[in-house]
Design an enzyme around this catalytic site. Sequence first.
Site, PDB file in Angstrom:
ATOM      1  N   ASP A  29      47.636 -49.144-106.748  1.00 13.05           N
ATOM      2  CA  ASP A  29      46.604 -48.156-107.078  1.00 13.05           C
ATOM      3  C   ASP A  29      46.408 -47.204-105.896  1.00 13.05           C
ATOM      4  OD1 ASP A  29      44.094 -48.117-109.334  1.00 13.05           O
ATOM      5  OD2 ASP A  29      43.736 -47.059-107.448  1.00 13.05           O
ATOM      6  N   ASN A  86      40.297 -51.353-118.435  1.00 13.25           N
ATOM      7  CA  ASN A  86      39.141 -50.564-118.824  1.00 13.25           C
ATOM      8  C   ASN A  86      39.507 -49.744-120.055  1.00 13.25           C
ATOM      9  OD1 ASN A  86      37.765 -51.491-116.524  1.00 13.25           O
ATOM     10  ND2 ASN A  86      38.595 -49.845-115.274  1.00 13.25           N
ATOM     11  N   GLY A  92      34.911 -47.513-118.593  1.00 11.14           N
ATOM     12  CA  GLY A  92      35.211 -46.878-117.312  1.00 11.14           C
ATOM     13  C   GLY A  92      36.630 -46.374-117.194  1.00 11.14           C
ATOM     14  N   GLN A  93      37.306 -46.156-118.344  1.00 12.89           N
ATOM     15  CA  GLN A  93      38.689 -45.679-118.297  1.00 12.89           C
ATOM     16  C   GLN A  93      38.734 -44.207-117.909  1.00 12.89           C
ATOM     17  OE1 GLN A  93      40.885 -46.153-121.972  1.00 12.89           O
ATOM     18  NE2 GLN A  93      42.846 -45.649-120.994  1.00 12.89           N
ATOM     19  N   HIS A  99      46.564 -49.336-118.900  1.00 11.52           N
ATOM     20  CA  HIS A  99      46.937 -49.985-117.641  1.00 11.52           C
ATOM     21  C   HIS A  99      46.077 -51.221-117.429  1.00 11.52           C
ATOM     22  CE1 HIS A  99      44.004 -46.770-116.899  1.00 11.52           C
ATOM     23  NE2 HIS A  99      43.477 -47.545-115.968  1.00 11.52           N
ATOM     24  N   HIS A 101      44.573 -53.511-114.405  1.00  8.76           N
ATOM     25  CA  HIS A 101      44.325 -53.608-112.970  1.00  8.76           C
ATOM     26  C   HIS A 101      44.514 -55.072-112.568  1.00  8.76           C
ATOM     27  CE1 HIS A 101      41.988 -49.711-112.480  1.00  8.76           C
ATOM     28  NE2 HIS A 101      41.845 -49.890-113.778  1.00  8.76           N
TER      29      HIS A 101
HETATM   30  P1  5GP Z   1      40.732 -46.527-114.860  1.00 13.15           P
HETATM   31  O1  5GP Z   1      39.458 -45.963-114.300  1.00 13.15           O
HETATM   32  O2  5GP Z   1      41.332 -45.583-115.886  1.00 13.15           O
HETATM   33  O3  5GP Z   1      40.594 -47.924-115.378  1.00 13.15           O
HETATM   34  O4  5GP Z   1      41.718 -46.651-113.649  1.00 13.15           O
HETATM   35  C1  5GP Z   1      42.532 -45.618-113.217  1.00 13.15           C
HETATM   36  C2  5GP Z   1      43.075 -46.023-111.873  1.00 13.15           C
HETATM   37  O5  5GP Z   1      44.168 -45.214-111.581  1.00 13.15           O
HETATM   38  C3  5GP Z   1      42.078 -45.858-110.724  1.00 13.15           C
HETATM   39  O6  5GP Z   1      41.903 -47.114-110.075  1.00 13.15           O
HETATM   40  C4  5GP Z   1      42.735 -44.807-109.829  1.00 13.15           C
HETATM   41  O7  5GP Z   1      42.534 -45.071-108.458  1.00 13.15           O
HETATM   42  C5  5GP Z   1      44.189 -44.908-110.229  1.00 13.15           C
HETATM   43  N1  5GP Z   1      44.937 -43.674-110.125  1.00 13.15           N
HETATM   44  C6  5GP Z   1      44.591 -42.448-110.603  1.00 13.15           C
HETATM   45  N2  5GP Z   1      45.568 -41.545-110.368  1.00 13.15           N
HETATM   46  C7  5GP Z   1      46.564 -42.228-109.729  1.00 13.15           C
HETATM   47  C8  5GP Z   1      47.838 -41.822-109.226  1.00 13.15           C
HETATM   48  O8  5GP Z   1      48.266 -40.664-109.324  1.00 13.15           O
HETATM   49  N3  5GP Z   1      48.574 -42.804-108.616  1.00 13.15           N
HETATM   50  C9  5GP Z   1      48.148 -44.092-108.510  1.00 13.15           C
HETATM   51  N4  5GP Z   1      48.959 -44.967-107.894  1.00 13.15           N
HETATM   52  N5  5GP Z   1      46.951 -44.499-108.973  1.00 13.15           N
HETATM   53  C10 5GP Z   1      46.173 -43.575-109.575  1.00 13.15           C
END
Ligand code: 5GP
Length: 116
Positions: A29, A86, A92-93, A99, A101
């Site tokens: 991440d 998420n 919180g997506q 994906h 985590h």
């Molecule tokens: P969400 O909030 O959708 O569950 O999680 C998205 C995750 O993607 C976040 O933890 C954020 O830090 C990560 N993220 C967003 N853009 C990028 C990216 O360009 N590269 C990587 N490696 N992680 C990303």
Amino acid sequence: MSDCIFCKIAAGEIGKLVYEDDYVAAFDDLNPVAETHVLIVPKKHIASLNEIDADEHGAMAGHALAAAAKIAAERGLTDGYRLVSNCGAHGGQTVMHLHFHLVGGRAMGWPPFPEE
Ligand code: 5GP
Ligand code: ZN
């Protein structure tokens, strides 16, 4: 999907993968919340858990879960870890490519509402 950042990372076009098989890819991440914070994503674009069809995506989902355990073992997370997806606004997506985590390296609380 051509304008999806996780599609590009999963395809190896940008960034660095820490794991891949025929169905899923994994990468660190960008803003880790723990020592280990890996994102496991399907190689084919799926927006969220809401689009999962057991027949169509069952193998991918199995590979994602197996990848989580494999990466956790490789990272030495013998005290445990957490796997979270998420979904939607309340979940919180923020990135609309499914994906998981994989978070580990410190003890985490439950339930997950630190602001309350
Ligand atoms: P969400 O909030 O959708 O569950 O999680 C998205 C995750 O993607 C976040 O933890 C954020 O830090 C990560 N993220 C967003 N853009 C990028 C990216 O360009 N590269 C990587 N490696 N992680 C990303
Ligand atoms: Zn995508």
